[in-house]
Design a protein around this motif. Structure first.
Motif, mmCIF file in Angstrom:
data_model
loop_
_atom_site.group_PDB
_atom_site.id
_atom_site.type_symbol
_atom_site.label_atom_id
_atom_site.label_comp_id
_atom_site.label_asym_id
_atom_site.label_seq_id
_atom_site.Cartn_x
_atom_site.Cartn_y
_atom_site.Cartn_z
ATOM 1 N N PHE A 150 -9.667 56.924 88.099
ATOM 2 C CA PHE A 150 -10.798 56.145 88.445
ATOM 3 C C PHE A 150 -11.386 56.854 89.644
ATOM 4 N N LYS A 155 -15.221 55.513 89.754
ATOM 5 C CA LYS A 155 -14.976 54.103 89.584
ATOM 6 C C LYS A 155 -14.140 53.346 90.612
ATOM 7 N N SER A 160 -13.353 46.047 86.691
ATOM 8 C CA SER A 160 -13.269 46.688 85.731
ATOM 9 C C SER A 160 -12.795 45.898 84.400
ATOM 10 N N ARG A 161 -12.835 46.453 83.237
ATOM 11 C CA ARG A 161 -12.153 45.849 82.010
ATOM 12 C C ARG A 161 -11.151 46.589 81.509
ATOM 13 N N ASP A 226 -15.671 49.119 74.841
ATOM 14 C CA ASP A 226 -16.307 48.986 76.306
ATOM 15 C C ASP A 226 -15.092 48.959 77.355
ATOM 16 N N ASP A 228 -12.644 50.047 80.270
ATOM 17 C CA ASP A 228 -12.393 51.041 81.255
ATOM 18 C C ASP A 228 -11.181 51.717 81.015
ATOM 19 N N ARG A 263 -15.507 53.674 75.190
ATOM 20 C CA ARG A 263 -16.627 54.194 76.147
ATOM 21 C C ARG A 263 -16.344 55.837 76.367
ATOM 22 N N ASP A 265 -16.378 57.383 79.008
ATOM 23 C CA ASP A 265 -15.290 57.625 80.038
ATOM 24 C C ASP A 265 -14.019 56.955 80.083
ATOM 25 N N ALA A 266 -13.702 56.332 78.910
ATOM 26 C CA ALA A 266 -12.358 55.372 79.075
ATOM 27 C C ALA A 266 -11.304 56.162 79.314
ATOM 28 N N ARG A 292 -10.236 62.089 77.419
ATOM 29 C CA ARG A 292 -9.804 60.766 77.870
ATOM 30 C C ARG A 292 -8.381 60.315 77.697
#
Length: 344
Positions: A150, A155, A160-161, A226, A228, A263, A265-266, A292
């Motif tokens: 992150f 991030k 976050s998720r 979606d 993170d 995502r 950026d996952a 990723r």
């Protein structure tokens, strides 16, 4: 809170302040873990490494972390080559081994084992996995890996998720991880698993009580959308014995699924080992060149994280900064041929 002299049996021990302190120390120790710098703050100290259940990463990571701090390691693996095979109790084994070392790292297939062992000694004991119970040092390295990823992506963990997918009932890594995640603020924690493999209810309740949104799904294509962080886990086949395995190929996390719902950026994680064989329905090797995929950055995070923990438990954390010096041997710029360009 000081960790000096403490047993590390559960992730319950760590609050947000302690996590941030450990991660600051782990950041400092990354060059030592990579063989770029040297410290000898534990010179003369001995760690006993007792693995009564199979391990590759955790055992080697813990032993390497202690050696990188300048200490020594004495070890045994399996019960068949120890006096436990002759009927010796864990309590007796604990007292005997504690006379040989300054810290014990232990893995055992029974959930209650680590508590029985720790109750028989004043030497610090670190839980390296107790059956389907917990794995606190894995959770620490997972959180440190998230902290690093992150930071690179700009991030924060707060807000976050985080999606957890796979065998959430038997996977001790996710049990410990949920406890640490719950120390942050305003998360959405999505648990994606077949009904028979759902996250234990008391852990979902803990996260909800601490103010987080908790969602459950049995459809990866929906639950992982979606996120993170997508934290995948393997099916713990050793916990099933003769029962059928309740898993479908919907739970195979591969490039097609990632490109469709993840995502851009996952961060894709897995505690390893992963089963990449056809039909295993685990994390697919076809993601190996996807930047990723953080699984090897994640395993690398185990060394500095465990170094920070061991130094803290043995009371030498404050000596590390002044002890650092350059290493003199060769290290490659990239450890793996498929490592992301940004990961040196």
């Amino acid at each position: 809170m000081s960790l000096t002299g403490k047993h590390i049996l559960s992730s319950d021990l760590f609050d947000r302040d302690e996590l941030e302190r450990l991660f600051e120390l782990a950041d400092l120790l990354v060059p030592v873990a990579r063989g770029q710098q040297v410290t000898r703050v534990l010179e003369g100290a001995v760690m006993a490494s007792l693995f009564f259940e199979a391990s590759t990463r955790t055992r080697l990571s813990c032993e390497t972390a202690f050696l990188r701090l300048g200490g020594g390691v004495t070890s045994t693996t399996g019960t068949e080559v120890t006096s436990i095979a002759k009927g010796e109790s864990l309590a007796d084994t604990s007292r005997v081994v504690s006379g040989y070392c300054d810290l014990v790292v232990m893995r055992h297939p029974e959930v209650s084992s680590i508590h029985e062992f720790a109750a028989a000694t004043n030497v610090p004991v670190v839980n390296a996995g107790n059956g389907a119970g917990e794995h606190p040092t894995q959770a620490l390295l997972d959180m440190f890996a998230i902290h690093r990823e992150f930071g690179r992506l700009g991030k924060t963990v707060d807000g976050s998720r985080i999606a957890l997918v796979g065998d959430l009932r038997h996977g001790r890594t996710v049990h410990s991880l949920v406890k640490l995640l719950s120390r942050y603020d305003n998360l959405t924690i999505v648990c994606v698993a077949p009904d028979e493999l759902n996250m234990p209810a008391h852990l979902l309740e803990l996260a909800a009580e601490r103010g987080h949104t908790v969602e459950e799904s049995d459809q990866p294509s929906l639950g992982l959308k979606d996120a993170d962080v997508v934290y995948t886990t393997r099916l713990q086949t050793e916990r099933f014995k003769d029962r059928p395995l309740p898993y479908s190929d919907d739970f195979r996390v591969d490039a097609a699924l990632a490109d469709r719902v993840f995502r851009a950026d996952a961060v894709i994680m897995h505690p390893l080992p992963r089963d990449g064989r056809p039909g295993s329905n685990d994390l697919s090797p076809d993601l190996n060149r996807d930047p990723r995929l953080a699984i090897f950055r994640q395993t690398d995070a185990g060394i500095p994280t465990r170094m920070a923990l061991f130094a803290s438990v043995l009371g030498v954390a404050d000596e590390i900064r002044d002890s650092l010096r350059p290493a003199r041997w060769y290290r490659p710029e990239y450890v793996g041929p498929d490592d992301a360009p940004f990961y040196k």
